[in-house]
Each structure stands twice: as C-alpha cells, then as structure tokens.
Design an enzyme around this catalytic site. Structure first.
Site, short mmCIF file in Angstrom:
data_model
loop_
_atom_site.label_atom_id
_atom_site.label_comp_id
_atom_site.label_asym_id
_atom_site.label_seq_id
_atom_site.Cartn_x
_atom_site.Cartn_y
_atom_site.Cartn_z
CE LYS A 79 -4.00 1.69 2.69
NZ LYS A 79 -4.87 1.32 3.84
CB SER A 154 -7.71 3.44 2.87
OG SER A 154 -7.08 2.70 3.91
CB SER A 178 -8.63 0.31 5.42
OG SER A 178 -9.26 1.56 5.56
#
Length: 485
Positions: A79, A154, A178
């Site tokens: 990420k 996210s 997320s």
C-alpha cells in the site's frame, strides 16, 4: 514453465523451490502484466521495477544455495501509505507528493528479509479516509470486476492489484474496514490481525517521525488470493517491534481450534440492528451458513452472549474519531468542534457520536475505553461457546464511484433505498472495537456478478482460528474467482 498470473504465493514458492521457474522470470512476467493491463484499473501507482529486479536476482541466489521460505522470490505489492525508501509516501496529499522517507517501514524490512519482491505501491484515498481509492496525485483506481465501481478503500489499490493478478500478495491496513472492505469488493482474502500483533512503525502520515508504538484501533495486515497465503505473510510481519519491547506479543500464536469444519461452533449474523444488509449480501451469508451446517458445523443465528451491536457502533465511532481527529489539521478540528457544541444531550445518532469522539478529552476517552474493556469481556465469554462469528463486511457489493467532496452528502443504495454513506462502518467496527482478528474471504456473487465477501471474527490472539476456517471454506466451497480482464 508457464504459471498462471493468479497463482498463489504457495504455488509460486513450490515452483521456485523445484527450480521450474526463477524469481526474475516471475518478476518480469508480472511487470509485463502490470504494464499491459493496469492502465484502466490504475492499481499500481508507484512502480519499483529496478528494486524488484534486484530483489529477484538476490532471491534466485538464495534459492540456488538451498534457502527456502514461503515469500522467497515471490512478487507482491504494498500500500502506498507504507514508507519505502526511494519512493514517495503521500497518503494522497498533494502537498506531500515529493516526500520520500529515510528508512523502510518495519513490515517492509521484514518482507524483504524474507525474500519477497516488491513490484510497486498501490493507490489509496486522500488521508486513507474513504471506502474508495482516489486522490489528486494518482487518480482513480477502478474495480477489475466493473471499472465503473470502486475497489474499496483505503487498501483499494492493493485489492484491485490482487484481483487483476499483479503480484500474489499485498500489505494493507485497517481501522474501519480498510483491509476487509476492499477484499469484499474485489473477491480476495485479507486478514485484520489482533490489535498490536503486527507493529506499524513506518506506516504513518508523510513526514511524521517513524517512532515505535501502536495506534488505537488501527492495524497493518496481509492481503492475498488464498487463506494460506494470508497466514504465511502474517507470520512474517507479526511480532514485537525491537525498538518498543512494550508493544506486541512475543508468545507464539495458539493453533487453530479445529482442523475440520464439522468441529466448528459458528455464530452467523446477516443483519445489523442499525443498518440493513442488501438482500444479496444477507443471502450469501445465509447460504454459507447453510452449507457449513450441511457439512457438520454447529451453526447458530443468534446468541444472548453477543455484545449489543446497537450500543457498540456509537462507541466505536467515538474511539475511531478520537484517533482520526488527533491527526486532522487545525481548521478541520475547529469545524467539528463547533458542530459538537451544538449537539443536544439526547442526540445519540452516528453523526453526533462522530463529532463527540473527535473532540473527546482524556476523561471522556477513559470512560469510553472502560466501556470497551467491558465489551471485550463479553466477547471472551462468547468465544467459550463459539469458535467464530461470520458476518457481512459491509451492506452492499462494490458501489459506483461517488466523488462528492462532502462524504456526509453521499449515499449508498441498500435494497433499492439510499442510506447514509457512513453506515459502511457498522460491520467493520464489530471486530475493530474490541481489537479482534477478522479474516475476509469471498463467498459469492451479486446478481450483477460482483464479488461478495464475509468476515470471520475470531477470539483475541487466536488469529489462526479464523484463518483456518477461511481456508477450510475455501477448499470445500471455492474461493477467489478472477475477473474477465
């Protein structure tokens, strides 16, 4: 040897060990796939191909010497919000587009020591604060199953990358779903570990000092296309931070409670008292519960031992926004403080609890934390009678992109009716509030062909139990199914 771009990390590790393919060959094939297919998906926002090739060559040398490991030579992504030297860490903030960290996040150090090959970083929403993944630096990430829909957030770039076959593994994070929501939206697997199991040093807003210590409610965790791969990656990133010996768990995680589905005692939930699940989501949960019962599991649909979810949701939002608001700019904090001042004492709506949580003082936080401890005790009692709780991750499959700047004005459609955007926090908060482990896995498809996932919530520090049950379900009923790209 030709391997599927959707091969699991375990399958790739076997092929590497048997010298049927080299890590460099795998890496070059994955790079070519990203270059060919990622344009309309836009999952991999920062490419680290030179670093990947160097890591692959080093992995091949280690393999040639007889070294073995589940991540050794395996391509993966991370990420964007993790610090990775030589690359920007922006969290989607345009003002941080030129920030590059001085050292790698601890989790990155661990996966690279294990021999993993990092292909690049994946896209995120602004400030990691959305169930969509878009920002003004890297643009919009689209769902590989339907480009008009979000892959979640996210960790949406990571879920889209895995669904598209860009690497076998990824690293994400979770505070309000997320990890789990993107897994649900993209038909993959993810695991929210027990809180503090995996040290987050180096996963922090751009420019903040990478100090040891945990963040309330927040975790880092693995994402993959199989349950077994989740466990392999979890084992690499778990364990205390050597710079903070007061944080983390040193004891080996206990084994899974059972090795057969028939031995599991399961509580299956389909509806939250504060927000209905779409019929296709509730139906998928019900279908899975029925299948588990048919193969011998003991399945219940209600229990008086379950904490009051209606009371837990506002408490979760209070603690969540106490954490989030501590990082907000002064202007944003002042705005919500004014809103909190106008609240009626008897207003216990979710919006009101958000505002109260954002401005809560230490005394108020301590009171809320004491309530959380009581809820943890209730979960401990429940897990004496049950081994796992299966529940939705959020109420709907992936929804169409909605970039209305004011998230409070957004709506999602549940059973044909618009509902508040923030109700998507309800199901993720069930496991996040008490810090419990939760494994996300694919369990079906919507009438439109969109993936539907579930979360398996397990007991405190018994991460291997939901992971094992997810693996058993995967083997018995099927798991990841690639999109038509």
């Amino acid at each position: 040897m030709s391997l599927s771009p959707y091969a699991t990390a375990a399958e790739l590790s076997t092929a590497l060990t048997e010298r049927k393919v080299s890590s460099l060959e795998l890496t070059e094939a994955q790079i070519a796939r990203v270059e060919q297919l990622d344009g309309p998906i836009n999952a991999v926002c920062v490419k680290t191909y030179d670093r990947a090739r160097a890591a692959a060559k080093a992995a091949d040398e280690r393999l040639a010497k007889g070294e073995r490991g589940p991540l050794l030579g395996v391509p993966m992504t991370i990420k964007e919000s993790y610090n990775l030297t030589g690359t920007p860490t922006t969290w989607g903030f345009p003002a941080s587009r030129d920030f590059t960290p001085a050292e790698d996040a601890l989790a990155i150090q661990r996966v690279e020591r294990a021999g993993a090959v990092i292909l690049g970083k994946t896209n995120v929403p602004l400030g990691l604060g959305d169930w969509q993944s878009y920002n003004d630096i890297y643009g919009v990430t689209n769902n590989p199953y339907d480009l008009d829909r979000t892959p979640g957030g996210s960790s949406g770039g990571s879920s889209a990358a895995l669904a598209a076959g860009f690497g076998a593994l990824s690293l994400g994070t979770d505070i309000a779903g997320s990890l789990r929501v993107p897994a649900h939206f993209c038909g993959i697997f993810a695991h929210k570990p027990t809180h503090d199991l995996c040290p987050p040093r180096g996963h922090l807003p751009p420019g903040a000092p990478p100090l040891p210590g945990s963040v309330d409610l927040s975790v880092i965790g693995p994402m993959a296309r199989s349950a077994a791969d989740l466990e392999a990656l979890l084992d690499v990133i778990a364990g205390p931070d050597p710079l903070d010996m007061g944080v983390g768990y040193r004891l080996a995680l206990p084994p899974a409670r059972h090795a057969r589905i028939a031995d599991y005692r399961i509580l299956a939930l389909a509806q939250h008292p504060l927000g209905a699940s779409d019929a296709c989501v509730a139906g998928a949960i019900g279908s899975l519960a029925e299948k588990l019962a048919r193969v011998g599991a003991r399945v219940a649909y209600r229990s008086d031992l379950l904490p009051n979810l209606e009371a837990c949701a506002p408490l979760f939002l209070q603690l969540l926004y106490a954490t989030l608001a501590s990082r907000w700019p002064d202007e944003a904090f002042a705005s919500i403080a004014k809103q909190a001042e106008t609240l009626a004492p008897d207003d216990h709506s979710l919006d009101a609890e958000v505002a109260r949580g954002a401005v809560v003082g230490y005394r108020g936080w301590t009171v809320a934390n004491a309530r959380r401890k009581g809820i943890r005790a209730q979960w401990r009692r429940l897990f004496q009678d049950f081994d796992a709780v299966i529940a939705p991750i959020t109420q709907t499959p992936a929804f169409a992109h909605d970039h209305e700047p004011d998230q409070g004005k957004r709506r999602i459609v549940v059973n044909g009716a618009p509902v508040d955007y923030f109700t998507q926090s309800l199901w993720p908060g069930v496991a996040t509030l008490p810090g419990l482990p939760a494994t996300a896995l694919p369990i079906g498809r919507s009438p439109e062909g969109l993936p539907i996932g579930a979360q398996i919530i397990g007991p405190w520090l018994e991460d291997r139990t939901p992971l094992a049950l997810a693996g058993l379900i995967e083997r018995e009923f099927g798991g990841f199914e690639p999109p038509a790209i």
